[in-house]
Design a protein around this motif. Structure first.
Motif, PDB file in Angstrom:
ATOM      1  N   CYS A 155      -4.679   5.129   9.861  1.00  0.00           N
ATOM      2  CA  CYS A 155      -3.481   5.899   9.485  1.00  0.00           C
ATOM      3  C   CYS A 155      -2.270   5.506  10.326  1.00  0.00           C
ATOM      4  O   CYS A 155      -1.133   5.649   9.881  1.00  0.00           O
ATOM      5  CB  CYS A 155      -3.729   7.397   9.652  1.00  0.00           C
ATOM      6  N   ARG A 195      -2.157  17.556  -0.927  1.00  0.00           N
ATOM      7  CA  ARG A 195      -2.232  17.367   0.531  1.00  0.00           C
ATOM      8  C   ARG A 195      -0.934  17.871   1.128  1.00  0.00           C
ATOM      9  O   ARG A 195       0.131  17.637   0.565  1.00  0.00           O
ATOM     10  CB  ARG A 195      -2.336  15.885   0.889  1.00  0.00           C
ATOM     11  N   ALA A 222      -1.513   9.127  -4.799  1.00  0.00           N
ATOM     12  CA  ALA A 222      -1.752  10.457  -4.224  1.00  0.00           C
ATOM     13  C   ALA A 222      -1.379  11.564  -5.220  1.00  0.00           C
ATOM     14  O   ALA A 222      -2.229  12.409  -5.539  1.00  0.00           O
ATOM     15  CB  ALA A 222      -1.008  10.611  -2.901  1.00  0.00           C
ATOM     16  N   PRO A 223      -0.163  11.542  -5.782  1.00  0.00           N
ATOM     17  CA  PRO A 223       0.154  12.594  -6.755  1.00  0.00           C
ATOM     18  C   PRO A 223      -0.700  12.507  -8.020  1.00  0.00           C
ATOM     19  O   PRO A 223      -1.071  13.545  -8.571  1.00  0.00           O
ATOM     20  CB  PRO A 223       1.628  12.355  -7.084  1.00  0.00           C
ATOM     21  N   THR A 264      -1.078   2.734  11.060  1.00  0.00           N
ATOM     22  CA  THR A 264      -0.265   1.685  10.442  1.00  0.00           C
ATOM     23  C   THR A 264       1.014   2.283   9.855  1.00  0.00           C
ATOM     24  O   THR A 264       2.091   1.718  10.016  1.00  0.00           O
ATOM     25  CB  THR A 264      -1.069   0.980   9.320  1.00  0.00           C
ATOM     26  N   CYS A 265       0.875   3.406   9.181  1.00  0.00           N
ATOM     27  CA  CYS A 265       2.030   4.017   8.500  1.00  0.00           C
ATOM     28  C   CYS A 265       2.449   5.377   9.070  1.00  0.00           C
ATOM     29  O   CYS A 265       3.485   5.903   8.664  1.00  0.00           O
ATOM     30  CB  CYS A 265       1.736   4.192   7.015  1.00  0.00           C
ATOM     31  N   HIS A 266       1.631   5.969   9.943  1.00  0.00           N
ATOM     32  CA  HIS A 266       1.977   7.288  10.493  1.00  0.00           C
ATOM     33  C   HIS A 266       2.012   7.286  12.026  1.00  0.00           C
ATOM     34  O   HIS A 266       2.145   8.336  12.644  1.00  0.00           O
ATOM     35  CB  HIS A 266       0.968   8.356  10.034  1.00  0.00           C
ATOM     36  N   ARG A 312      -3.254  15.726  11.114  1.00  0.00           N
ATOM     37  CA  ARG A 312      -2.222  15.107  10.267  1.00  0.00           C
ATOM     38  C   ARG A 312      -1.779  16.073   9.175  1.00  0.00           C
ATOM     39  O   ARG A 312      -0.645  16.001   8.704  1.00  0.00           O
ATOM     40  CB  ARG A 312      -2.789  13.800   9.682  1.00  0.00           C
ATOM     41  N   CYS A 321       0.106   4.463  -2.358  1.00  0.00           N
ATOM     42  CA  CYS A 321       0.052   5.857  -1.891  1.00  0.00           C
ATOM     43  C   CYS A 321       0.991   6.722  -2.708  1.00  0.00           C
ATOM     44  O   CYS A 321       0.658   7.821  -3.112  1.00  0.00           O
ATOM     45  CB  CYS A 321       0.513   5.963  -0.445  1.00  0.00           C
ATOM     46  N   LYS A 322       2.161   6.184  -2.949  1.00  0.00           N
ATOM     47  CA  LYS A 322       3.198   6.954  -3.650  1.00  0.00           C
ATOM     48  C   LYS A 322       2.764   7.294  -5.074  1.00  0.00           C
ATOM     49  O   LYS A 322       3.031   8.382  -5.565  1.00  0.00           O
ATOM     50  CB  LYS A 322       4.506   6.156  -3.677  1.00  0.00           C
ATOM     51  N   ARG A 363       6.059  13.393   4.805  1.00  0.00           N
ATOM     52  CA  ARG A 363       6.693  12.182   4.260  1.00  0.00           C
ATOM     53  C   ARG A 363       7.273  12.491   2.878  1.00  0.00           C
ATOM     54  O   ARG A 363       8.428  12.213   2.640  1.00  0.00           O
ATOM     55  CB  ARG A 363       5.645  11.056   4.177  1.00  0.00           C
ATOM     56  N   ASN A 364       6.436  13.035   1.988  1.00  0.00           N
ATOM     57  CA  ASN A 364       6.898  13.340   0.621  1.00  0.00           C
ATOM     58  C   ASN A 364       7.302  14.813   0.529  1.00  0.00           C
ATOM     59  O   ASN A 364       6.446  15.680   0.429  1.00  0.00           O
ATOM     60  CB  ASN A 364       5.780  13.038  -0.379  1.00  0.00           C
ATOM     61  N   ILE A 377      -7.126  17.441   7.789  1.00  0.00           N
ATOM     62  CA  ILE A 377      -7.065  15.974   7.734  1.00  0.00           C
ATOM     63  C   ILE A 377      -6.664  15.492   9.123  1.00  0.00           C
ATOM     64  O   ILE A 377      -5.613  15.874   9.645  1.00  0.00           O
ATOM     65  CB  ILE A 377      -6.005  15.484   6.726  1.00  0.00           C
ATOM     66  N   MET A 406       5.891  17.077  -2.456  1.00  0.00           N
ATOM     67  CA  MET A 406       4.478  17.444  -2.564  1.00  0.00           C
ATOM     68  C   MET A 406       3.873  17.951  -1.271  1.00  0.00           C
ATOM     69  O   MET A 406       2.955  18.752  -1.289  1.00  0.00           O
ATOM     70  CB  MET A 406       3.654  16.214  -2.974  1.00  0.00           C
ATOM     71  N   TYR A 466      11.142   6.929   1.204  1.00  0.00           N
ATOM     72  CA  TYR A 466      11.154   8.311   1.708  1.00  0.00           C
ATOM     73  C   TYR A 466      12.250   8.463   2.766  1.00  0.00           C
ATOM     74  O   TYR A 466      11.976   8.419   3.970  1.00  0.00           O
ATOM     75  CB  TYR A 466       9.796   8.677   2.327  1.00  0.00           C
ATOM     76  N   ALA A 512       0.825  -1.222   0.000  1.00  0.00           N
ATOM     77  CA  ALA A 512       0.000   0.000   0.000  1.00  0.00           C
ATOM     78  C   ALA A 512       0.851   1.261   0.000  1.00  0.00           C
ATOM     79  O   ALA A 512       0.399   2.316  -0.452  1.00  0.00           O
ATOM     80  CB  ALA A 512      -0.962  -0.012   1.196  1.00  0.00           C
TER      81      ALA A 512
HETATM   82  C1  HEC Z   1       0.168   2.140   3.719  1.00  0.00           C
HETATM   83  C2  HEC Z   1       0.759   3.193   4.456  1.00  0.00           C
HETATM   84  C3  HEC Z   1      -0.063   4.469   4.686  1.00  0.00           C
HETATM   85  C4  HEC Z   1      -1.241   4.566   5.359  1.00  0.00           C
HETATM   86  C5  HEC Z   1      -2.061   3.464   5.983  1.00  0.00           C
HETATM   87  C6  HEC Z   1      -1.550   5.991   5.379  1.00  0.00           C
HETATM   88  N1  HEC Z   1      -0.591   6.711   4.738  1.00  0.00           N
HETATM   89 FE1  HEC Z   1      -0.485   8.730   4.572  1.00  0.00          FE
HETATM   90  N2  HEC Z   1       1.162   8.566   3.452  1.00  0.00           N
HETATM   91  C7  HEC Z   1       1.753   7.377   3.074  1.00  0.00           C
HETATM   92  C8  HEC Z   1       2.744   7.625   2.057  1.00  0.00           C
HETATM   93  C9  HEC Z   1       3.600   6.579   1.372  1.00  0.00           C
HETATM   94  C10 HEC Z   1       2.722   9.017   1.820  1.00  0.00           C
HETATM   95  C11 HEC Z   1       3.511   9.800   0.794  1.00  0.00           C
HETATM   96  C12 HEC Z   1       2.681   9.823  -0.477  1.00  0.00           C
HETATM   97  C13 HEC Z   1       3.309  10.627  -1.573  1.00  0.00           C
HETATM   98  O1  HEC Z   1       4.387  10.258  -2.044  1.00  0.00           O
HETATM   99  O2  HEC Z   1       2.689  11.648  -1.965  1.00  0.00           O
HETATM  100  C14 HEC Z   1       1.715   9.568   2.717  1.00  0.00           C
HETATM  101  C15 HEC Z   1       1.420  10.919   2.759  1.00  0.00           C
HETATM  102  C16 HEC Z   1       0.391  11.450   3.498  1.00  0.00           C
HETATM  103  C17 HEC Z   1       0.041  12.862   3.529  1.00  0.00           C
HETATM  104  C18 HEC Z   1       0.689  13.992   2.717  1.00  0.00           C
HETATM  105  C19 HEC Z   1       1.737  14.738   3.473  1.00  0.00           C
HETATM  106  C20 HEC Z   1       3.035  13.982   3.554  1.00  0.00           C
HETATM  107  O3  HEC Z   1       3.396  13.611   4.691  1.00  0.00           O
HETATM  108  O4  HEC Z   1       3.690  13.756   2.517  1.00  0.00           O
HETATM  109  C21 HEC Z   1      -1.028  12.981   4.350  1.00  0.00           C
HETATM  110  C22 HEC Z   1      -1.756  14.261   4.718  1.00  0.00           C
HETATM  111  C23 HEC Z   1      -1.354  11.647   4.808  1.00  0.00           C
HETATM  112  N3  HEC Z   1      -0.468  10.734   4.287  1.00  0.00           N
HETATM  113  C24 HEC Z   1      -2.426  11.359   5.625  1.00  0.00           C
HETATM  114  C25 HEC Z   1      -2.831  10.055   5.932  1.00  0.00           C
HETATM  115  C26 HEC Z   1      -4.046   9.766   6.649  1.00  0.00           C
HETATM  116  C27 HEC Z   1      -5.007  10.789   7.202  1.00  0.00           C
HETATM  117  C28 HEC Z   1      -4.141   8.410   6.719  1.00  0.00           C
HETATM  118  C29 HEC Z   1      -5.250   7.577   7.325  1.00  0.00           C
HETATM  119  C30 HEC Z   1      -6.575   7.788   6.763  1.00  0.00           C
HETATM  120  C31 HEC Z   1      -2.964   7.859   6.055  1.00  0.00           C
HETATM  121  N4  HEC Z   1      -2.204   8.898   5.577  1.00  0.00           N
HETATM  122  C32 HEC Z   1      -2.688   6.510   5.957  1.00  0.00           C
HETATM  123  C33 HEC Z   1       1.480   6.123   3.594  1.00  0.00           C
HETATM  124  C34 HEC Z   1       0.338   5.810   4.305  1.00  0.00           C
END
Ligand code: HEC
Length: 204
Positions: free
Chosen positions: A159, A95, A78-79, A161-163, A195, A74-75, A101-102, A153, A105, A181, A70
């Motif tokens: 969330c 976002r 999202a973009p 799991t990864c944050h 977030r 996301c990688k 993380r990224n 957000i 962006m 990253y 996953a």
């Molecule tokens: C599977 C792992 C995973 C989960 C689960 C996850 N994220 Fe992320 N998140 C990522 C990754 C990877 C990126 C970087 C994406 C990119 O390259 O733009 C990211 C980026 C983001 C960003 C953009 C800002 C940044 O840090 O680059 C936001 C806001 C965000 N996540 C919110 C959430 C929220 C809210 C949830 C829960 C609903 C969530 N994420 C769940 C992996 C995850």
């Protein structure tokens, strides 16, 4: 003697005002002055489309392929979704994070930092995070009017799991995140914390 305005006209006026105010609650005066209710509603939809589409992709990937796979979804997604919505609406949609993380962006610019700070302050005062929005109409450096909108957000259980705290993230997943990253700052969140925000910039 000026002719008194009949009551019915006043009532119609009040009803129209009420309709506008209820369609667009909590718009700051300066923003409301530069934009109609349709514009506000359309801007909200762009932001919610991004979150809905991405949320569906993320949940699907987590359930079908697991969190490590996953990360790649996301990688890519999202973009890609942000780019498509931006082109479709002649706007800039992305976002941003309170920690990122990224770095290409997700880093908030000046007004987006202000919006995040305002959201934090309002959450401290007890405002419901899910309702938090920021609106502003400004003249940009080219002398053109633009609308700036942000929607909070908030961190949900999924969330984490990864944050969440990095020590709680399983090693293979953390390795994958660090590989993709290397400058990741976006761990250490807990449920209910801010977030980041979906941000939309559009010319008026
Ligand atoms: C599977 C792992 C995973 C989960 C689960 C996850 N994220 Fe992320 N998140 C990522 C990754 C990877 C990126 C970087 C994406 C990119 O390259 O733009 C990211 C980026 C983001 C960003 C953009 C800002 C940044 O840090 O680059 C936001 C806001 C965000 N996540 C919110 C959430 C929220 C809210 C949830 C829960 C609903 C969530 N994420 C769940 C992996 C995850």
């Amino acid at each position: 003697m000026p002719r008194p305005i009949p009551m019915t006209f006043e009532r119609i006026g009040a009803a129209a005002l009420l309709a506008i105010c209820c369609a667009v609650p909590a718009l700051a005066d300066d923003a409301a002055a530069g934009m109609d209710a349709g514009m506000a509603q359309a801007t909200r939809s762009i932001a919610s489309d991004l979150m809905t589409e991405l949320g569906q992709k993320l949940k699907g990937a987590m359930a079908n392929d697991g969190p490590v796979a996953a990360v790649s979804v996301c990688k890519e997604a999202a973009p890609a979704i942000a780019k498509r919505l931006s082109a479709q609406h002649g706007a800039q949609v992305t976002r941003v994070g309170t920690r990122v993380r990224n770095p290409t962006m997700g880093v908030p610019n000046g007004w987006q930092k202000d919006a995040l700070a305002e959201f934090e302050a309002r959450m401290d005062k007890g405002d419901k995070p899910a309702d938090l929005e920021y609106w502003k109409v400004v003249e940009n450096s080219d002398g053109k009017r633009e609308l700036r909108y942000a929607k909070a957000i908030v961190t949900q259980p999924l969330c984490l799991t990864c944050h969440g705290k990095s020590e709680d993230i399983p090693a293979p997943l953390m390795d994958k995140i660090r590989a993709e990253y290397p400058d990741d700052q976006a761990t250490g969140y807990s449920v209910g914390k801010l977030r980041g925000a979906v941000v939309v910039t559009r010319p008026l």
